[in-house]
Write a protein that holds these residues in place. Structure first.
Motif, short mmCIF file in Angstrom:
data_model
loop_
_atom_site.label_atom_id
_atom_site.label_comp_id
_atom_site.label_asym_id
_atom_site.label_seq_id
_atom_site.Cartn_x
_atom_site.Cartn_y
_atom_site.Cartn_z
N LEU A 1 -2.87 -4.14 5.88
CA LEU A 1 -3.16 -5.53 6.23
C LEU A 1 -4.62 -5.85 5.93
O LEU A 1 -5.51 -5.04 6.18
CB LEU A 1 -2.86 -5.78 7.70
N GLY A 2 -4.83 -7.03 5.39
CA GLY A 2 -6.18 -7.41 4.97
C GLY A 2 -6.49 -7.03 3.55
O GLY A 2 -7.51 -7.47 3.00
N ASN A 3 -5.61 -6.23 2.94
CA ASN A 3 -5.81 -5.81 1.55
C ASN A 3 -4.68 -6.26 0.63
O ASN A 3 -4.63 -5.82 -0.52
CB ASN A 3 -5.92 -4.28 1.49
N TRP A 4 -3.79 -7.10 1.12
CA TRP A 4 -2.69 -7.57 0.28
C TRP A 4 -3.24 -8.50 -0.80
O TRP A 4 -3.98 -9.44 -0.51
CB TRP A 4 -1.65 -8.31 1.11
N VAL B 1 11.86 1.03 0.31
CA VAL B 1 11.60 0.25 -0.90
C VAL B 1 10.09 0.22 -1.14
O VAL B 1 9.33 -0.34 -0.34
CB VAL B 1 12.14 -1.18 -0.79
N ALA B 2 9.64 0.84 -2.23
CA ALA B 2 8.23 0.80 -2.63
C ALA B 2 8.05 -0.30 -3.67
O ALA B 2 8.79 -0.36 -4.66
CB ALA B 2 7.79 2.15 -3.18
N GLY B 3 7.07 -1.15 -3.47
CA GLY B 3 6.96 -2.35 -4.26
C GLY B 3 6.19 -2.22 -5.56
O GLY B 3 5.63 -1.19 -5.90
N THR B 4 6.15 -3.32 -6.28
CA THR B 4 5.39 -3.43 -7.51
C THR B 4 3.90 -3.42 -7.17
O THR B 4 3.50 -3.33 -6.01
CB THR B 4 5.72 -4.72 -8.26
N PHE B 5 3.07 -3.55 -8.19
CA PHE B 5 1.62 -3.55 -7.95
C PHE B 5 1.18 -4.73 -7.09
O PHE B 5 0.08 -4.72 -6.54
CB PHE B 5 0.85 -3.50 -9.27
N MET B 6 2.05 -5.74 -6.93
CA MET B 6 1.71 -6.87 -6.08
C MET B 6 1.83 -6.55 -4.60
O MET B 6 1.39 -7.32 -3.75
CB MET B 6 2.60 -8.07 -6.42
N GLY B 7 2.40 -5.39 -4.27
CA GLY B 7 2.52 -5.00 -2.87
C GLY B 7 3.84 -5.41 -2.27
O GLY B 7 4.84 -5.58 -2.96
N ARG B 8 3.85 -5.57 -0.95
CA ARG B 8 5.08 -5.97 -0.25
C ARG B 8 5.20 -7.48 -0.28
O ARG B 8 4.50 -8.21 0.42
CB ARG B 8 5.05 -5.48 1.20
N THR B 9 6.11 -7.97 -1.13
CA THR B 9 6.27 -9.41 -1.32
C THR B 9 7.72 -9.80 -1.02
O THR B 9 8.54 -8.97 -0.61
CB THR B 9 5.93 -9.81 -2.77
N GLY B 10 8.05 -11.05 -1.28
CA GLY B 10 9.42 -11.50 -1.11
C GLY B 10 10.40 -10.76 -1.97
O GLY B 10 11.58 -10.61 -1.61
N PHE B 11 9.95 -10.26 -3.12
CA PHE B 11 10.83 -9.49 -4.01
C PHE B 11 11.32 -8.23 -3.30
O PHE B 11 12.51 -7.93 -3.28
CB PHE B 11 10.06 -9.13 -5.29
N GLU B 12 10.39 -7.49 -2.69
CA GLU B 12 10.75 -6.25 -2.00
C GLU B 12 11.57 -6.53 -0.75
O GLU B 12 12.51 -5.78 -0.42
CB GLU B 12 9.49 -5.46 -1.65
#
Length: 237
Positions: free
Chosen positions: A69-72, A36-47
């Motif tokens: 990590l560190g760039n979310w 699962v590749a996420g939205t522009f928000m990155g790896r969130t609860g949605f993904e």
């Protein structure tokens, strides 16, 4: 059904990433892996929720991290900046996608590394198209309201089957970009299909984007994805 999950850390070019995996712990059988590749928000609860939903369907769902990590990002402005960095260097994005694919195949999960697909949402929809474009060894990719601009380098040998799920009124992808994508994939010799939903804009699967969310298109597109995954993972599919 008991859905288990774990986070997986991995490195690529000196950057540490963290993915989230989910699977049905009630079975020992190896099953297909769906990245699962996420939205522009990155790896969130949605993904992560999408990975769990895939687990409920009998897959190992792996929500990947493309920022490190560190760039979310913590807000929209930061997310736009992170996505902009990836858009400006599609080679870097390609490398991170392939590293994530390797991680999902090599991690200690109850997944079958010979049966892998990828789905993506918004920016992630572009990412899975790029995964197919570079000739990655995946059975299929599904782009949910993705972005269709091609990378600035030629396609590889496109092995994956492609399903593009598109909101017809998406301002990020007007009809000319949809036609350009269809031409590109046809010239690449790809096995592709497009489902377009009328009166539907961008981010139609995300309830958190109330101004864009479409329950009907969300339901229809998820069912289309299920049908596609059933087909590509069937014997001889």
């Amino acid at each position: 059904m008991a859905i288990a999950n774990r986070t997986i850390r991995y490195e690529h070019q000196g950057v540490t990433f963290e993915a989230y995996a989910a699977w049905d712990d009630g079975s020992d059988a190896a099953r297909p892996i769906v990245i699962v590749a996420g939205t522009f928000m990155g790896r969130t609860g949605f993904e992560e929720a999408k990975a769990r939903s895939l687990a409920e369907l009998g897959f190992v769902g792996v929500a990947i991290d493309l920022y490190g990590l560190g760039n979310w990002p913590s807000n929209f402005d930061e997310a736009l900046a992170r996505m902009g960095e990836m858009d400006a260097d599609r080679g870097l994005l390609r490398g991170r996608l392939l590293a994530s694919l390797r991680m999902a195949c090599e991690a200690e999960l109850p997944g079958d590394a010979a049966r892998v697909a990828a789905i993506g949402f918004c920016f992630g929809g572009k990412c899975v198209l790029d995964l197919a474009r570079c000739g990655a060894d995946v059975a299929g990719v599904v782009s949910f309201h993705g972005v269709y601009d091609p990378p600035p380098f030629p396609n590889g040998d496109v092995k994956a089957k492609l399903l593009v799920l598109h909101g017809w009124d998406d301002p990020l992808d007007p009809p000319e970009t949809v036609l350009a994508l269809s031409k590109e994939l046809t010239e690449a010799g790809a096995d592709w299909q497009l489902h377009s939903y009328g009166h539907t804009v961008h981010a139609f699967t995300n309830p958190g984007r109330e101004e864009m969310y479409s329950p009907r298109a969300d339901r229809r597109s998820w069912q289309a994805m299920r049908n596609f995954l059933d087909e590509i993972f069937a014997a001889g599919g």
